[in-house]
Scaffold this motif. Structure first.
Motif, mmCIF file in Angstrom:
data_model
loop_
_atom_site.group_PDB
_atom_site.id
_atom_site.type_symbol
_atom_site.label_atom_id
_atom_site.label_comp_id
_atom_site.label_asym_id
_atom_site.label_seq_id
_atom_site.Cartn_x
_atom_site.Cartn_y
_atom_site.Cartn_z
ATOM 1 N N PRO A 144 -8.505 -9.185 -0.626
ATOM 2 C CA PRO A 144 -9.189 -7.658 -1.176
ATOM 3 C C PRO A 144 -8.928 -7.607 -2.949
ATOM 4 N N SER A 145 -9.512 -6.744 -3.167
ATOM 5 C CA SER A 145 -9.887 -6.720 -4.429
ATOM 6 C C SER A 145 -8.336 -6.066 -5.164
ATOM 7 N N LEU A 146 -8.408 -5.390 -4.471
ATOM 8 C CA LEU A 146 -6.794 -4.740 -4.882
ATOM 9 C C LEU A 146 -5.261 -5.307 -3.691
ATOM 10 N N THR A 147 -3.987 -5.520 -4.630
ATOM 11 C CA THR A 147 -2.767 -6.076 -4.456
ATOM 12 C C THR A 147 -1.615 -4.763 -4.477
ATOM 13 N N VAL A 148 -1.188 -4.952 -3.997
ATOM 14 C CA VAL A 148 0.432 -3.589 -4.042
ATOM 15 C C VAL A 148 1.265 -4.811 -3.501
ATOM 16 N N ARG A 149 2.219 -5.035 -4.938
ATOM 17 C CA ARG A 149 3.288 -5.731 -4.331
ATOM 18 C C ARG A 149 4.779 -4.997 -4.686
ATOM 19 N N VAL A 150 5.175 -5.072 -3.232
ATOM 20 C CA VAL A 150 6.670 -4.161 -2.742
ATOM 21 C C VAL A 150 7.932 -5.025 -3.001
ATOM 22 N N CYS A 151 8.692 -4.997 -4.262
ATOM 23 C CA CYS A 151 9.877 -5.305 -4.219
ATOM 24 C C CYS A 151 10.542 -5.648 -3.026
ATOM 25 N N VAL B 182 -0.900 -5.668 0.560
ATOM 26 C CA VAL B 182 -0.105 -4.992 0.567
ATOM 27 C C VAL B 182 1.128 -6.276 0.703
ATOM 28 N N VAL B 183 1.909 -6.667 0.338
ATOM 29 C CA VAL B 183 2.581 -8.437 0.283
ATOM 30 C C VAL B 183 4.127 -7.554 -0.732
ATOM 31 N N ARG B 184 5.316 -8.281 -0.081
ATOM 32 C CA ARG B 184 6.788 -8.734 -0.199
ATOM 33 C C ARG B 184 5.984 -9.103 -1.598
ATOM 34 N N ALA B 185 7.024 -9.165 -2.707
ATOM 35 C CA ALA B 185 7.275 -9.625 -4.478
ATOM 36 C C ALA B 185 9.019 -9.438 -4.575
ATOM 37 N N PRO B 186 9.020 -10.865 -4.938
ATOM 38 C CA PRO B 186 10.520 -10.899 -5.308
ATOM 39 C C PRO B 186 10.588 -10.095 -7.021
ATOM 40 N N ALA C 18 14.662 1.307 -8.554
ATOM 41 C CA ALA C 18 14.273 1.066 -7.427
ATOM 42 C C ALA C 18 13.628 1.796 -6.495
ATOM 43 N N PRO C 19 13.153 1.975 -5.497
ATOM 44 C CA PRO C 19 12.465 1.008 -5.352
ATOM 45 C C PRO C 19 10.865 0.507 -6.396
ATOM 46 N N ALA C 20 10.737 -0.541 -6.435
ATOM 47 C CA ALA C 20 9.634 -0.748 -7.842
ATOM 48 C C ALA C 20 8.523 -1.439 -6.979
ATOM 49 N N VAL C 21 7.296 -1.234 -7.406
ATOM 50 C CA VAL C 21 6.006 -1.164 -6.655
ATOM 51 C C VAL C 21 4.916 -1.280 -7.828
ATOM 52 N N GLU C 22 4.389 -3.122 -7.672
ATOM 53 C CA GLU C 22 3.165 -2.770 -8.211
ATOM 54 C C GLU C 22 1.922 -2.602 -8.118
ATOM 55 N N VAL C 23 0.962 -2.228 -8.567
ATOM 56 C CA VAL C 23 -0.059 -1.306 -7.986
ATOM 57 C C VAL C 23 -1.113 -2.099 -9.128
ATOM 58 N N ALA D 81 4.414 7.879 -0.388
ATOM 59 C CA ALA D 81 2.877 8.876 -1.555
ATOM 60 C C ALA D 81 2.301 8.382 -2.736
ATOM 61 N N ALA D 82 3.312 8.111 -3.469
ATOM 62 C CA ALA D 82 3.237 7.588 -5.356
ATOM 63 C C ALA D 82 2.211 6.957 -5.348
ATOM 64 N N VAL D 83 2.824 5.808 -4.388
ATOM 65 C CA VAL D 83 1.910 4.336 -4.741
ATOM 66 C C VAL D 83 0.199 5.353 -3.640
ATOM 67 N N LYS D 84 -0.219 5.753 -2.456
ATOM 68 C CA LYS D 84 -1.221 5.801 -2.043
ATOM 69 C C LYS D 84 -2.071 6.596 -3.271
ATOM 70 N N SER D 85 -1.255 7.716 -3.620
ATOM 71 C CA SER D 85 -1.702 8.416 -5.087
ATOM 72 C C SER D 85 -2.294 6.968 -6.327
#
Length: 576
Positions: A111-118, A145-149, A157-162, A173-177
């Protein structure tokens, strides 16, 4: 038999070695991997005007990844051909780093977009794992959506990279937005730029050094007198390192390690994102002292804001200095080890080198190389201008100097805390962090990040500095302090850290590659075989090539040693 007769016989064999193949029948397809013409044109366009030097391979892999969201086999083959490399060289490098998504021939497109969740320790403590599960369930197949170090946002925390945009204290909700808005680019904060830094007296020390008003020997003597040490984790005296590099025959180089990937560590990012020129002036002073005409800044890929700030501000530096190259990591914790960093800068897999020779002797591109951490260089200007006496006037509990402590976990006010060296964790919590979070009681802490061990709250009076923790089987490292409460699982924390080390092992040596995996498997059992875990840990410490494998078991062994109440009586006897 004459040479002519031999040639004729060879010709006969070649003609008749395959049944049914006549002389005029040629191989329909040449041997080896074929280059797709369309992919070749695309790669040539991406690299238009750029040199084809071998050490730029990782930079060009980033260009492909950024452009297409993945690296196809066709593009990888075309890149290798364009750079004059074997496909295997490009493939082994691309697949080594976590941030390159290599799609093999016939493989399913990503997929063109990756979401990384620490999912490193602090984020896991504050809900990262549950957030990961929710996002994987609710975002659908159009988003990966993948886990990330650790991504260096432990204080949020928790931190997410979009994409390349980070969300702090993220919620589903913030990630989906952010995904729906396609908000995937980093947001640049306010920082002290070149004009503001010059207006406050910046670069005067560098100018004095270049003019001869300040001598190289005076700089080195100040570093020695102030006892400034490497603040990336090893703690080697900075003045001695600079002298060692300067004593080697030229040409010499300089490299800056901004690849802080230790879970719990985020201090370098703080300095780069707020006051980059103080760090850059220290870097230029170091380059002048060792007479390095080129400086390579290795910035971890999780710090796109730092990279953008540096790219903008380096262009504004005063003329006459060394050439500064910005290099981008690609998601490999091991590249924080100095010899692995060198390998990565050369465009290779980040595999640690055997020592000796040491990098100050044979470093980047085979040249003597000065390697320093961001924080070490950040303090150079202040130390020279204010003197060793000023530096030593700070400190507590018999220690001297200043340190930046990355504090995260169960405290009210996490963040980078610039405090006297030797401060205790209790003093950090009470004086610098506003106390424990509401409803939480201090129970345990990590004094030096993932590899620094875990200690109980009853040992909260130990000065946090180099040389104070080693007798307890721990160390200060990069001063990443993670505070745990009575609501956290200490054994679960040790397991989380071992999973991190298993994932981040480069795989070069068996004690680390296999040891971290076996330790993780043993720790996943309800009952720990502490005697076997201790034996395995000793093997990893004694036989691993680099610090990752040597220190990976520190959290495990410290939990066994200092939290006996977590184990059955039979296990406690076995552990002695």
């Amino acid at each position: 038999m004459s040479d002519r007769d031999v040639a004729e016989e060879i010709g006969k064999v070649r003609k008749f070695d395959h049944p049914g193949r006549g002389r005029s029948r040629a191989r329909p397809v040449p041997k080896g991997r074929q280059i797709d013409p369309t992919a070749k044109v695309a790669i040539e366009a991406l690299l238009a005007g750029a040199p084809r030097d071998r050490h730029l391979l990782i930079e060009y892999l980033h260009r492909i990844q950024d452009t297409y969201g993945q690296i196809s086999a066709a593009h990888l083959a075309a890149l290798a051909d364009t750079m004059g490399l074997a496909f295997a060289e490009a493939f082994e490098t691309a697949t080594f780093y976590a941030h390159f998504d290599v799609v093999r021939e016939g493989g399913r497109s990503i997929p063109s977009l990756t979401v990384r969740v620490c999912d490193s320790l602090t984020c896991a403590m504050l809900g990262g794992e549950a957030l990961l599960a929710t996002l994987q369930r609710e975002l659908g197949e159009s988003v990966r959506v993948v886990r990330a170090p650790c991504v260096g946002l432990c204080d949020h925390a928790p931190a997410v990279e979009v994409g390349h945009h980070f969300l702090k204290r993220a919620t589903a909700a913030a990630v989906k937005s952010a995904v729906s808005r396609e908000d995937t680019h980093p947001h640049i904060p306010d920082y002290i730029d070149y004009d503001a830094y010059r207006a406050a007296g910046g670069y005067r020390t560098l100018e004095r050094l270049r003019s001869g008003a300040l001598t190289v020997e005076e700089v080195l003597r100040t570093l020695d007198d102030g006892a400034l040490r490497g603040l990336g984790g090893a703690g080697f005296p900075a003045g001695r390192k600079w002298r060692s590099v300067r004593g080697e025959p030229g040409p010499r180089l300089m490299a800056v390690n901004a690849d802080e990937g230790e879970p719990g560590t985020f201090k370098d990012q703080y300095f780069l994102n707020t006051d980059p020129h103080r760090f850059l002036e220290g870097t230029l002073i170091g380059a002048h002292v060792v007479e390095a005409p080129e400086v390579y800044l290795y910035i971890r890929d999780e710090y796109p804001i730092s990279r953008q700030i540096l790219a903008s501000e380096i262009a504004r530096l005063p003329p006459g200095g060394p050439t500064i190259h910005l290099r981008r990591g690609a998601g490999a914790y091991i590249c924080g080890e100095e010899s692995s960093l060198i390998e990565s800068l050369e465009g290779k897999r980040g595999l640690p080198r055997h020592k000796p020779p040491y990098p100050f002797q044979v470093g980047l591109f085979g040249r003597p190389t000065l390697i320093n951490n961001v924080e070490t260089l950040y303090w150079v200007r202040d130390l020279i201008e204010r003197g060793a006496g000023w530096w030593k006037s700070h400190g507590r509990n018999g220690r001297s100097g200043l340190r930046s402590y990355s504090v995260s976990g169960r405290v009210k006010e996490p963040g980078v805390k610039i405090a006297p060296a030797g401060v205790t964790v209790q003093e950090l919590i009470d004086e610098f962090c506003g106390g424990m979070s509401e409803g939480h009681k201090f129970a345990a802490y990590l004094p030096g990040g993932a590899s620094g061990g875990i200690l109980p709250a009853s040992m909260s009076d130990i000065p946090l500095d180099f040389g104070t923790l080693e007798k307890y089987g721990c160390f200060i490292g990069s001063a990443a302090v993670i505070v745990m409460s009575d609501q956290d699982d200490v054994r679960g924390a040790a397991l989380n850290l071992m999973r991190f080390f298993e994932d981040e092992s480069c795989g070069q040596c068996t004690p680390c590659r296999v040891g971290t995996q076996k330790a993780r498997m043993l720790m996943e059992r309800g009952v720990w075989d502490t005697a076997l875990l201790e034996e395995l840990s000793q093997c990893m410490r004694d036989a691993s090539i680099c610090g990752l494998g040597q220190a990976a078991s520190n959290p495990l062994t410290s939990v066994i040693r200092y939290f006996p109440e977590l184990f059955a009586p039979s296990q406690r006897v076995a552990a002695k």
